[in-house]
Design a protein around this motif. Structure first.
Motif, PDB file in Angstrom:
ATOM      1  N   ALA A 110       2.180   8.142   0.324  1.00  0.00           N
ATOM      2  CA  ALA A 110       2.849   7.696  -0.905  1.00  0.00           C
ATOM      3  C   ALA A 110       3.975   6.707  -0.585  1.00  0.00           C
ATOM      4  O   ALA A 110       4.146   5.707  -1.285  1.00  0.00           O
ATOM      5  N   GLU A 111       4.728   6.975   0.487  1.00  0.00           N
ATOM      6  CA  GLU A 111       5.796   6.052   0.889  1.00  0.00           C
ATOM      7  C   GLU A 111       5.233   4.680   1.238  1.00  0.00           C
ATOM      8  O   GLU A 111       5.793   3.649   0.873  1.00  0.00           O
ATOM      9  N   LEU A 112       4.119   4.673   1.965  1.00  0.00           N
ATOM     10  CA  LEU A 112       3.509   3.404   2.350  1.00  0.00           C
ATOM     11  C   LEU A 112       2.900   2.689   1.148  1.00  0.00           C
ATOM     12  O   LEU A 112       2.980   1.459   1.055  1.00  0.00           O
ATOM     13  N   ASN A 113       2.293   3.427   0.225  1.00  0.00           N
ATOM     14  CA  ASN A 113       1.778   2.799  -0.997  1.00  0.00           C
ATOM     15  C   ASN A 113       2.909   2.081  -1.723  1.00  0.00           C
ATOM     16  O   ASN A 113       2.734   0.966  -2.223  1.00  0.00           O
ATOM     17  N   HIS A 114       4.068   2.722  -1.781  1.00  0.00           N
ATOM     18  CA  HIS A 114       5.231   2.122  -2.442  1.00  0.00           C
ATOM     19  C   HIS A 114       5.751   0.925  -1.633  1.00  0.00           C
ATOM     20  O   HIS A 114       6.033  -0.137  -2.188  1.00  0.00           O
ATOM     21  N   GLY A 115       5.857   1.082  -0.323  1.00  0.00           N
ATOM     22  CA  GLY A 115       6.379   0.010   0.525  1.00  0.00           C
ATOM     23  C   GLY A 115       5.489  -1.218   0.579  1.00  0.00           C
ATOM     24  O   GLY A 115       5.977  -2.338   0.770  1.00  0.00           O
ATOM     25  N   LEU A 116       4.188  -1.031   0.397  1.00  0.00           N
ATOM     26  CA  LEU A 116       3.233  -2.136   0.445  1.00  0.00           C
ATOM     27  C   LEU A 116       2.897  -2.670  -0.948  1.00  0.00           C
ATOM     28  O   LEU A 116       1.975  -3.456  -1.108  1.00  0.00           O
ATOM     29  N   ARG A 117       3.687  -2.279  -1.943  1.00  0.00           N
ATOM     30  CA  ARG A 117       3.436  -2.687  -3.330  1.00  0.00           C
ATOM     31  C   ARG A 117       3.581  -4.197  -3.498  1.00  0.00           C
ATOM     32  O   ARG A 117       4.121  -4.894  -2.639  1.00  0.00           O
ATOM     33  N   ASP A 118       3.113  -4.678  -4.639  1.00  0.00           N
ATOM     34  CA  ASP A 118       3.274  -6.079  -5.023  1.00  0.00           C
ATOM     35  C   ASP A 118       4.754  -6.286  -5.335  1.00  0.00           C
ATOM     36  O   ASP A 118       5.268  -5.798  -6.337  1.00  0.00           O
ATOM     37  N   TRP A 119       5.457  -7.006  -4.484  1.00  0.00           N
ATOM     38  CA  TRP A 119       6.902  -7.173  -4.650  1.00  0.00           C
ATOM     39  C   TRP A 119       7.241  -8.041  -5.864  1.00  0.00           C
ATOM     40  O   TRP A 119       8.358  -7.977  -6.382  1.00  0.00           O
ATOM     41  N   ARG A 120       6.285  -8.805  -6.351  1.00  0.00           N
ATOM     42  CA  ARG A 120       6.553  -9.650  -7.514  1.00  0.00           C
ATOM     43  C   ARG A 120       6.544  -8.851  -8.819  1.00  0.00           C
ATOM     44  O   ARG A 120       7.321  -9.121  -9.717  1.00  0.00           O
ATOM     45  N   ILE A 147       6.655   9.609  -7.204  1.00  0.00           N
ATOM     46  CA  ILE A 147       5.890  10.847  -7.212  1.00  0.00           C
ATOM     47  C   ILE A 147       4.417  10.509  -7.064  1.00  0.00           C
ATOM     48  O   ILE A 147       3.931   9.559  -7.652  1.00  0.00           O
ATOM     49  N   LEU A 148       3.708  11.310  -6.266  1.00  0.00           N
ATOM     50  CA  LEU A 148       2.277  11.089  -6.102  1.00  0.00           C
ATOM     51  C   LEU A 148       1.551  11.229  -7.427  1.00  0.00           C
ATOM     52  O   LEU A 148       1.776  12.176  -8.166  1.00  0.00           O
ATOM     53  N   SER A 149       0.684  10.288  -7.705  1.00  0.00           N
ATOM     54  CA  SER A 149      -0.161  10.424  -8.882  1.00  0.00           C
ATOM     55  C   SER A 149      -1.222  11.487  -8.585  1.00  0.00           C
ATOM     56  O   SER A 149      -1.470  11.829  -7.439  1.00  0.00           O
ATOM     57  N   ARG A 150      -1.868  11.993  -9.620  1.00  0.00           N
ATOM     58  CA  ARG A 150      -2.926  12.983  -9.434  1.00  0.00           C
ATOM     59  C   ARG A 150      -4.026  12.410  -8.545  1.00  0.00           C
ATOM     60  O   ARG A 150      -4.504  13.060  -7.631  1.00  0.00           O
ATOM     61  N   ARG A 151      -4.395  11.152  -8.819  1.00  0.00           N
ATOM     62  CA  ARG A 151      -5.445  10.510  -8.015  1.00  0.00           C
ATOM     63  C   ARG A 151      -5.002  10.372  -6.557  1.00  0.00           C
ATOM     64  O   ARG A 151      -5.769  10.596  -5.642  1.00  0.00           O
ATOM     65  N   GLY A 152      -3.712   9.997  -6.353  1.00  0.00           N
ATOM     66  CA  GLY A 152      -3.201   9.851  -4.993  1.00  0.00           C
ATOM     67  C   GLY A 152      -3.180  11.169  -4.244  1.00  0.00           C
ATOM     68  O   GLY A 152      -3.528  11.245  -3.063  1.00  0.00           O
ATOM     69  N   LEU A 153      -2.780  12.228  -4.929  1.00  0.00           N
ATOM     70  CA  LEU A 153      -2.747  13.539  -4.305  1.00  0.00           C
ATOM     71  C   LEU A 153      -4.151  14.006  -3.950  1.00  0.00           C
ATOM     72  O   LEU A 153      -4.404  14.472  -2.841  1.00  0.00           O
ATOM     73  N   LEU A 154      -5.089  13.843  -4.885  1.00  0.00           N
ATOM     74  CA  LEU A 154      -6.467  14.248  -4.609  1.00  0.00           C
ATOM     75  C   LEU A 154      -7.060  13.415  -3.482  1.00  0.00           C
ATOM     76  O   LEU A 154      -7.773  13.932  -2.626  1.00  0.00           O
ATOM     77  N   GLY A 155      -6.727  12.113  -3.482  1.00  0.00           N
ATOM     78  CA  GLY A 155      -7.224  11.252  -2.406  1.00  0.00           C
ATOM     79  C   GLY A 155      -6.667  11.677  -1.061  1.00  0.00           C
ATOM     80  O   GLY A 155      -7.363  11.677  -0.048  1.00  0.00           O
TER      81      GLY A 155
END
Length: 197
Positions: free
Chosen positions: A77-87, A16-24
């Motif tokens: 949001a999908e890309l933020n999740h896909g590019l996350r730190d996999w570790r 789910i989009l965070s408030r900051r992510g949605l505002l951004g």
């Protein structure tokens, strides 16, 4: 849930989009044409889509993140999740200029919109970055304030495209930093100041 000190970091399962992510995302509406460099070259493009595959987890994301000059918050949001730190599973709000740079790079290489870019590293949490620095070896060049930690860098390869060709294309775009790691099988691209190594 994100802490109050670092509201950009979210756990991996949280889609789910965070408030900051949605505002951004909302603040970015209509801002594509004003973006510098490779992003400006794409300003007339109807849709910006990015397909990536994480080589460590084999997870794939194919997200439409901008349409008709407007950012698409769900795609971001999908890309933020896909590019996350996999570790660690932590993610951050990735730099939109980086996403545009990757689209521009793929188009410069003349590979299709749905052709996946192989992701070796995207966002890097402070914990991961410190661990890589402490380990040394192939990671001796890890900066203490890496562009990866700012959501402004990726280490990538494109299946079917030689690393030399990918490297030359990234340099030609002049969108930021470009690192060439042929022994490790990837090219680093970031949206920091223009430099190369």
């Amino acid at each position: 849930m994100p802490s109050t000190t670092d509201s950009a970091v979210v756990s991996a399962p949280q889609r789910i989009l965070s408030r900051r992510g949605l505002l951004g995302g909302l603040a970015g509406l209509g801002a594509i044409a004003a973006m510098p460099g490779p992003a400006r070259a794409l300003a007339g493009t109807r849709e910006w889509r990015l397909a990536i595959r994480n080589v460590h987890t084999n997870e794939s994301v194919d997200a439409l993140f901008a349409r008709n000059g407007q950012f698409v918050p769900e795609g971001l949001a999908e890309l933020n999740h896909g590019l996350r730190d996999w570790r660690t599973g932590q993610s951050t709000i990735m730099d939109r200029k980086l996403l545009a740079l990757l689209v521009s790079l793929r188009r410069t290489l003349d590979v299709g919109d749905n052709r996946k870019i192989d992701l070796i590293s995207g966002y890097r949490s402070p914990k991961t970055n410190a661990g890589l620095r402490a380990r040394g070896g192939q990671h001796t060049g890890v900066a203490s304030r890496s562009q990866h930690m700012l959501g402004k860098a990726t280490d990538i390869m494109v299946p079917g495209v030689s690393l030399d060709k990918l490297h030359r294309a990234a340099l030609a775009l002049g969108g930021g930093g470009v690192g060439f790691y042929p022994r490790d099988g990837f090219v680093h691209v970031d949206t920091g100041r223009v430099r190369h190594w």
